[in-house]
Design an enzyme around this catalytic site. Structure first.
Site, mmCIF file in Angstrom:
data_model
loop_
_atom_site.group_PDB
_atom_site.id
_atom_site.type_symbol
_atom_site.label_atom_id
_atom_site.label_comp_id
_atom_site.label_asym_id
_atom_site.label_seq_id
_atom_site.Cartn_x
_atom_site.Cartn_y
_atom_site.Cartn_z
ATOM 1 N N SER A 52 0.832 -1.214 0.000
ATOM 2 C CA SER A 52 0.000 0.000 0.000
ATOM 3 C C SER A 52 0.864 1.261 0.000
ATOM 4 O O SER A 52 0.349 2.364 -0.192
ATOM 5 C CB SER A 52 -0.962 -0.003 1.196
ATOM 6 O OG SER A 52 -0.246 -0.085 2.406
ATOM 7 N N HIS A 53 2.174 1.115 0.216
ATOM 8 C CA HIS A 53 3.059 2.290 0.225
ATOM 9 C C HIS A 53 4.273 2.121 -0.670
ATOM 10 O O HIS A 53 5.262 2.824 -0.528
ATOM 11 C CB HIS A 53 3.456 2.647 1.656
ATOM 12 C CG HIS A 53 2.267 3.140 2.425
ATOM 13 N ND1 HIS A 53 1.362 2.291 3.016
ATOM 14 C CD2 HIS A 53 1.797 4.390 2.631
ATOM 15 C CE1 HIS A 53 0.399 3.002 3.575
ATOM 16 N NE2 HIS A 53 0.629 4.275 3.358
ATOM 17 N N ARG A 57 2.006 4.138 -4.827
ATOM 18 C CA ARG A 57 1.923 5.541 -4.427
ATOM 19 C C ARG A 57 2.534 6.507 -5.444
ATOM 20 O O ARG A 57 2.411 7.731 -5.285
ATOM 21 C CB ARG A 57 2.649 5.744 -3.094
ATOM 22 C CG ARG A 57 1.986 5.067 -1.922
ATOM 23 C CD ARG A 57 0.915 5.944 -1.344
ATOM 24 N NE ARG A 57 0.012 5.165 -0.510
ATOM 25 C CZ ARG A 57 -0.892 5.684 0.292
ATOM 26 N NH1 ARG A 57 -1.027 6.983 0.381
ATOM 27 N NH2 ARG A 57 -1.691 4.925 0.993
ATOM 28 N N HIS A 125 3.733 13.225 4.841
ATOM 29 C CA HIS A 125 4.108 11.816 4.991
ATOM 30 C C HIS A 125 3.143 10.996 4.151
ATOM 31 O O HIS A 125 1.955 10.994 4.401
ATOM 32 C CB HIS A 125 4.036 11.399 6.462
ATOM 33 C CG HIS A 125 4.950 10.246 6.785
ATOM 34 N ND1 HIS A 125 4.870 9.035 6.119
ATOM 35 C CD2 HIS A 125 5.960 10.124 7.662
ATOM 36 C CE1 HIS A 125 5.805 8.228 6.600
ATOM 37 N NE2 HIS A 125 6.488 8.859 7.542
ATOM 38 N N PHE A 126 3.690 10.294 3.157
ATOM 39 C CA PHE A 126 2.823 9.571 2.212
ATOM 40 C C PHE A 126 3.250 8.108 2.168
ATOM 41 O O PHE A 126 2.975 7.404 1.211
ATOM 42 C CB PHE A 126 2.996 10.205 0.825
ATOM 43 C CG PHE A 126 1.869 9.956 -0.137
ATOM 44 C CD1 PHE A 126 0.549 10.158 0.220
ATOM 45 C CD2 PHE A 126 2.139 9.530 -1.430
ATOM 46 C CE1 PHE A 126 -0.481 9.944 -0.690
ATOM 47 C CE2 PHE A 126 1.119 9.310 -2.356
ATOM 48 C CZ PHE A 126 -0.200 9.518 -1.976
ATOM 49 N N ASP A 183 3.869 -1.466 13.019
ATOM 50 C CA ASP A 183 3.537 -0.270 12.233
ATOM 51 C C ASP A 183 2.094 -0.384 11.781
ATOM 52 O O ASP A 183 1.760 -1.255 10.969
ATOM 53 C CB ASP A 183 4.478 -0.200 11.023
ATOM 54 C CG ASP A 183 4.134 0.973 10.104
ATOM 55 O OD1 ASP A 183 3.410 1.878 10.536
ATOM 56 O OD2 ASP A 183 4.611 0.963 8.954
ATOM 57 N N GLY A 192 -4.729 3.410 1.996
ATOM 58 C CA GLY A 192 -4.167 2.744 0.814
ATOM 59 C C GLY A 192 -4.822 1.389 0.573
ATOM 60 O O GLY A 192 -5.057 0.989 -0.567
ATOM 61 N N GLU A 193 -5.148 0.690 1.671
ATOM 62 C CA GLU A 193 -5.806 -0.621 1.548
ATOM 63 C C GLU A 193 -7.221 -0.448 1.000
ATOM 64 O O GLU A 193 -7.691 -1.250 0.197
ATOM 65 C CB GLU A 193 -5.877 -1.318 2.912
ATOM 66 C CG GLU A 193 -4.552 -1.857 3.414
ATOM 67 C CD GLU A 193 -4.014 -2.990 2.543
ATOM 68 O OE1 GLU A 193 -4.819 -3.712 1.929
ATOM 69 O OE2 GLU A 193 -2.778 -3.118 2.458
ATOM 70 N N ARG A 313 6.696 -10.737 8.539
ATOM 71 C CA ARG A 313 6.277 -10.897 7.132
ATOM 72 C C ARG A 313 7.188 -10.074 6.220
ATOM 73 O O ARG A 313 7.639 -10.547 5.173
ATOM 74 C CB ARG A 313 4.816 -10.422 6.987
ATOM 75 C CG ARG A 313 4.235 -10.480 5.594
ATOM 76 C CD ARG A 313 2.880 -9.766 5.569
ATOM 77 N NE ARG A 313 3.007 -8.344 5.830
ATOM 78 C CZ ARG A 313 3.251 -7.414 4.927
ATOM 79 N NH1 ARG A 313 3.361 -7.751 3.656
ATOM 80 N NH2 ARG A 313 3.366 -6.143 5.252
#
Ligand code: NDP
Length: 344
Positions: A52-53, A57, A125-126, A183, A192-193, A313
């Site tokens: 998602s990042h 992005r 912050h992205f 996190d 993002g999800e 993971r």
């Protein structure tokens, strides 16, 4: 990167991906120093399976830079105001660039005083937060951070978004093992999800969010089109989101999530917010055998039946990417090469 990414996977090395991303940022009004930092961060997310990042992005970064909403050329202002207190004005630039600029001072401050508190404002912050804390754990320190964002989360029982997805992250060293890194968003799901669900036209689980009228919905499109997410854990999670808003926006002197206003910046996506980071040397002054104690704690968690440790993971994905390369859909790779200005 887009919904049409259904072709065969290609495999790229970390360096190859980072170099493509660096070119893309440089092509879009970003200094070479900032481009390098962002590219490292984005490629690391892709490599670790923090999808998602990762490259997903890139269009958002590009649109924000092109719109002038964020300044990719700016240089942050870093000031040590007390023995342990560092304030950063990111000057409307990226939070990662601000943190990188302060990194030597942060490490020196922790070595001198046992703790550093870093309050960053006027920053965007992205990305994921783990890249901000993991390196400190690798150096033997504890790091904890909080970031606010765009108002897209309703407080418990509310019908109107006040909070961002307000992530928190922390990392600690573990003796003879990878660090323990947690996190997570304080919303039920990271934005993002939700966007990935929308691209795949897949409903989100019950309780994820509300539509623009404040009614519960499992339609990711409705959540994104004026609706909002819920915080995790009912009123208790809502209070953690509140704490993040206070730490990241009020303590730093930054903007609250609800103060973002994109008027005049069509296409901009990066939230202008703040970030609080605390770094502690747990063995400062006297050894606590911190990393060994955390190893013992982790053993207890695994023995108690916890599925896996947070961060595990990503470390597994990282090892696989090191061996076989980073998997990327071939059409996404082609798009990245075009944005990087490579001859195809
Ligand atoms: P997840 O719910 O996917 O994961 C949260 C944490 O829990 C991770 O540390 C993860 O480890 C760990 N975890 C997941 N499953 C298990 C399990 N079964 N057992 C033990 N630990 C587990 O994260 P979110 O969706 O909440 O957030 C995704 C990302 O979005 C984060 O990186 C966050 O920083 C980012 N974000 C960024 C924002 C911004 O404004 N910049 C806003 C909101 C979110 P692992 O990593 O190993 O899976």
């Amino acid at each position: 990167m887009t919904e049409t990414s259904n072709s065969q996977d290609a495999r790229v090395s970390f360096q190859e991906l980072k170099s493509l991303l660096t070119s893309i940022f440089v092509n879009n009004r970003t200094s070479s120093e900032t481009a390098d930092i962002l590219a490292e961060n984005c490629a690391a997310c892709e490599r670790d399976g923090a999808l998602s990042h990762g490259i997903f992005r890139v269009p958002g970064y590009v649109d924000s830079l092109r719109s002038g909403w964020i300044n990719g050329l700016t240089v942050p202002d870093v000031v040590r105001l007390g023995p342990s207190f560092i304030r950063i004005d990111a000057r409307n630039g990226f939070a990662q660039r601000a943190l990188a600029s302060a990194n030597p001072l942060i490490r020196r401050t922790v070595r001198d005083t046992g703790i550093a508190i870093i309050a960053t404002r006027n920053s965007h912050h992205f990305s994921a937060l783990w890249p901000d804390v993991e390196p400190f754990a690798l150096a033997g320190f504890l790091a904890i951070t909080a970031v606010n964002g765009l108002a897209n989360v309703v407080p418990c029982g509310g019908r109107k978004a006040v909070y961002g997805t307000n992530p928190i992250a922390f990392a600690v060293p573990v003796h003879d093992a990878d660090p323990l890194v947690v996190d997570q968003a304080t919303s039920v799901m990271a934005n993002g999800e939700v966007r990935l669900h929308a691209l795949a036209d897949k409903p989100v689980p019950d309780g994820t969010g509300v539509d623009r009228a404040g009614n519960p919905t499992t339609d990711p499109h409705a959540i994104l089109a004026g609706g909002a997410l819920n915080t995790f854990g009912g009123y208790k999670g809502s209070s953690i989101a509140l704490l993040v808003e206070i730490l990241a926006a009020a303590v730093t002197g930054g903007q609250f999530s609800f103060e973002n206003d994109f008027t005049g910046f069509a296409g901009a996506q990066t939230p202008k917010a703040g970030q609080l980071l605390v770094v502690i040397d747990p063995d400062w002054g006297r050894s606590t055998n911190f990393a060994s104690r955390i190893a013992l704690l982790c053993t207890q968690l695994v023995d108690a039946g916890q599925d896996r440790l947070p961060g595990e993971r990503r470390f597994t994905n990282r090892a696989a990417a090191g061996q076989f390369g980073i998997p990327i859909a071939a059409d996404d790779l082609q798009r990245l090469r075009m944005l990087a200005g490579e001859d195809l």
